[in-house]
Every structure is written in C-alpha cells, then in structure tokens.
Design a protein around this motif. Sequence first.
Motif, PDB file in Angstrom:
ATOM      1  N   GLY A 275       0.719  -1.235  -0.002  1.00  0.00           N
ATOM      2  CA  GLY A 275       0.018  -0.108  -0.041  1.00  0.00           C
ATOM      3  C   GLY A 275       0.724   1.312  -0.069  1.00  0.00           C
ATOM      4  O   GLY A 275       0.184   2.250  -0.023  1.00  0.00           O
ATOM      5  N   HIS A 276       2.183   1.296   0.111  1.00  0.00           N
ATOM      6  CA  HIS A 276       2.996   2.418  -0.063  1.00  0.00           C
ATOM      7  C   HIS A 276       3.967   2.136  -1.152  1.00  0.00           C
ATOM      8  O   HIS A 276       4.191   3.146  -1.908  1.00  0.00           O
ATOM      9  CB  HIS A 276       3.658   2.469   1.580  1.00  0.00           C
ATOM     10  N   ALA A 279       1.744  -2.256  -4.620  1.00  0.00           N
ATOM     11  CA  ALA A 279       0.381  -2.323  -4.881  1.00  0.00           C
ATOM     12  C   ALA A 279      -0.182  -3.885  -4.899  1.00  0.00           C
ATOM     13  O   ALA A 279       0.481  -4.625  -5.527  1.00  0.00           O
ATOM     14  CB  ALA A 279      -0.138  -1.289  -5.801  1.00  0.00           C
ATOM     15  N   CYS A 341      -1.926   1.275  -4.278  1.00  0.00           N
ATOM     16  CA  CYS A 341      -1.238   2.733  -4.367  1.00  0.00           C
ATOM     17  C   CYS A 341      -0.544   2.958  -5.918  1.00  0.00           C
ATOM     18  O   CYS A 341      -0.310   1.797  -6.549  1.00  0.00           O
ATOM     19  CB  CYS A 341      -0.239   2.827  -3.404  1.00  0.00           C
TER      20      CYS A 341
END
Length: 349
Positions: A275-276, A279, A341
Amino acid sequence: MSGSRSERKAVTVTDIARGSGVSRATVSLVLRGSPLVHADTRAKVEAELKRQGYVYNRSAANLRRRTSSSVALVINDLSNPFFAEFAAGVDDVVMAEGYVTLLGNTGESPEREQAVLASLMEHQPAGVILSPAEHSDGERLERVLGTQAPVLVFNRELPGAHWDFLALDNRRGARLATEHLLELGHRRIAFFGGHADSSSCRERRQGYTDALAAAGIAPSPEGLIETAPTRLDAATHSDALFADAAVPPTAAVCYNDTVALGLMLGLTAHGRRPGHDFALTGFDDIPEAALAVPALTTVAVDPRERGRQAARLLLQRIRQREQPAQQTVAPVQLLVRASSCPPPDRDGA
C-alpha cells in the motif's frame, strides 16, 4: 416386570400431540425443525417431547415422506475464510426450509472428495452442493453420486459432469483489478497465486492478460507465479516476485484474498510496505479484507450471499428435477481500499 422399560409402549406423535394440546401435524413440523411453528408452541411441544422421552426416527420419517431432511455441502478448503462465509449462507437458506446441512471438506484431494461424497450419500441427502477439488473428474463423480440427488457445482468447472453450475465472474473481476492498477500507473504487474489447472485461476489469469493486452503490455511468463491458494504458501513464495532484481514488479493481482494477505506478510519480510511502495489486490472480499493493514483492495463476490444463492438454486432443482442443467454467473465488483497505491516512481518505469 410389567412396568419395566423394555415392555413400555413406544411414545408416538399422537401421544405428544395429546399431551401438548396441539395437532399431530404441528408436532411433525416441530420434529422437522420447520420455521412455520410459533416459538411458544414449539417450546410447549419440545417440553412434552422431553417429558415423555420421545425418540425421533429420522430415517424412518424420510422413508415415509420419500424425501430427505438434509443437504450435503462439500467444499475444497475449509481453512479458507471464504468457504466459512459461503457455508453460513447455504445454512441460512436450507435451515429456513426445514433441512440440515451435512458438511464435508476435501482438502483439495480428489481421492478424499470421492470418499467424502460416498459417505455423505449414505445419509440420502435431498441434494448436494459441491465446490470441486483441483483435478476432479466429473465422470467419476457422476458414478459416485448417481442420480439419487441433484447436484449444484460451485465456482470451478467440472469437466464430464452434467449438473447445474454456479460460477463467479472470475475473468471480469480480475480484469477490473488489473485495470485499476494500470490506471494508477503500474506497468509491471504480476499475477500471484493459484494453480493454472484450476478453472477459476485460469479465468482470473485470462482477465488479467486481457487488461494488459488492452493497455499494450505483453504479459511475461515470469509474471505468472503459482502458489497454493493459502496464506502460508503465498508468504513463502513471495520472493519469486523479486527473483529478477533488475525489473521487479510494482504490483500484483492476487488469486484470492487469502493469497493477498499472505503476500502482505512476505512483502514486509522483504522490506516492502504494502500500500506504500507495492500495490496488490485480492479476490473475494472475505471479512478480514477490510480489517487488514492496509485494508485490502479486492474483487467483492459476497461469499455469504453466494452460499444463499447456491442453496436457492439447489432447492429449486430439487423441486424441478426435470429441467435441463443450467449455468448461473454471479456478479462481482471492485472495492478500492488502501492496499492499491501508485508505483513509487509514479510511472512504473
């Protein structure tokens, strides 16, 4: 002794009806677990059953009614939370119709599947809902099950069988997930998890490659990584994503939520933050998906409702056995959460 237990007359439905002040039909409904009986009446009848020591002979009742009071549910992996939700949905519907659910788990073994089904058929269920194990043989299973009870197959195709089939829209779901990652800017996207000889995995892979092709991207064999559809195996094989350190992927479309949650653990072990800087998406929307950290973007299929749908289709088949076999495709939708992300460099290059 004339009063000995061995010489007592067996308690009958008529005795229970007389003792509780209701009709024999009402007593029969209570014995079958019918939802049509008022709670107060049910409690009164159950108290009388206990007082008189009535023993319900379910097998004899089934023979008299020429039917069964059970539905068999056989799934391929009870450890997957998806199937816990699915089974609960099945049970919601069949219990409301006066049936009980007989549950069997095959653990992805075709041999165990045949043994489980053969054992369950000894209980003469009114119908069977089957999520096949990998490598299942439809013709062999038809010989095991015969024509005694109707069968509904769920999610995975079963070559050689001629039963009703409830499918998920696997291809569209995986395409939606892949398109979402492409729109975020990812260009190096892997498909992670599942086995290619499973029809559901093949369909999801096809949706993934459809989306890549539409974006002018040729999928590479290295981007298709097989694992068992479990959290542990996904975590164990996460290093396969980074075997080619020169051009590792920045995102992955995962076969299911369980695989995605396992991959999250593996990514963390490799120093990447889901998520950073990486993805990923899942498939199913099990309850844990929304509670994961980060919350998992996934293709929602509503597993409990799919169980209810499977049960309704089977009960319809039990009532209308002469109708030709039918295929039903359940809808899916993409739920975007924090696990998806943009790529770290914003263009995935």
